[in-house]
Design an enzyme around this catalytic site. Structure first.
Site, PDB file in Angstrom:
ATOM      1  NE  ARG A  26     -29.233  49.763  -2.112  1.00 15.33           N
ATOM      2  CZ  ARG A  26     -28.190  49.075  -1.727  1.00 15.33           C
ATOM      3  NH1 ARG A  26     -26.866  49.869  -1.459  1.00 15.33           N
ATOM      4  NH2 ARG A  26     -28.260  47.917  -1.327  1.00 15.33           N
ATOM      5  CG  ASN A  44     -29.504  51.297   1.224  1.00 21.48           C
ATOM      6  OD1 ASN A  44     -30.353  51.799   0.634  1.00 21.48           O
ATOM      7  ND2 ASN A  44     -29.374  49.990   1.575  1.00 21.48           N
TER       8      ASN A  44
END
Length: 113
Positions: A26, A44
């Site tokens: 990320r 996530n």
């Protein structure tokens, strides 16, 4: 004469499968999106993938899609990247690219497919 493509904003959703959690995927995606002026978000999921939405000029979105599909973070292992719900807008929906960490947002934002 057609409208210049730089005026169109391309939006799409994505999901990445493989070793993409716990490897700064990320963080690196945000860095790549910021570099290419692409906005949106990434999260996530509960089932071990990452999902998100990206938007920007078609050229910049193509660069980020390529990065998500083939590169990712240094420790990630991308098995598959899927892109869907592709659409175009005349203006941006997001003002930046955000990494979402709040678990309550996971249930709210995760794509049901």
């Amino acid at each position: 004469m057609s409208m210049p493509s730089s005026k169109l904003i391309q939006l799409l959703d994505f999901e990445v499968f493989g070793r993409v959690q716990g490897v700064f995927f990320r963080k690196y995606t945000k860095k790549t999106c910021d570099k290419h002026h692409v906005t949106g978000w990434i999260i996530n999921t509960a089932h071990g993938t990452v999902q998100g939405t990206i938007e920007g000029t078609p050229q910049n979105v193509a660069i980020v899609k390529q990065w998500i599909t083939t590169q990712g973070s240094p420790s990630s292992r991308i098995e598959k990247a899927e892109f869907f719900n592709e659409r175009q807008n005349s203006s941006k929906t997001f003002d930046s690219f955000k990494v979402i960490r709040n678990s309550a947002e996971v249930a709210r934002k995760t794509f049901k497919r």
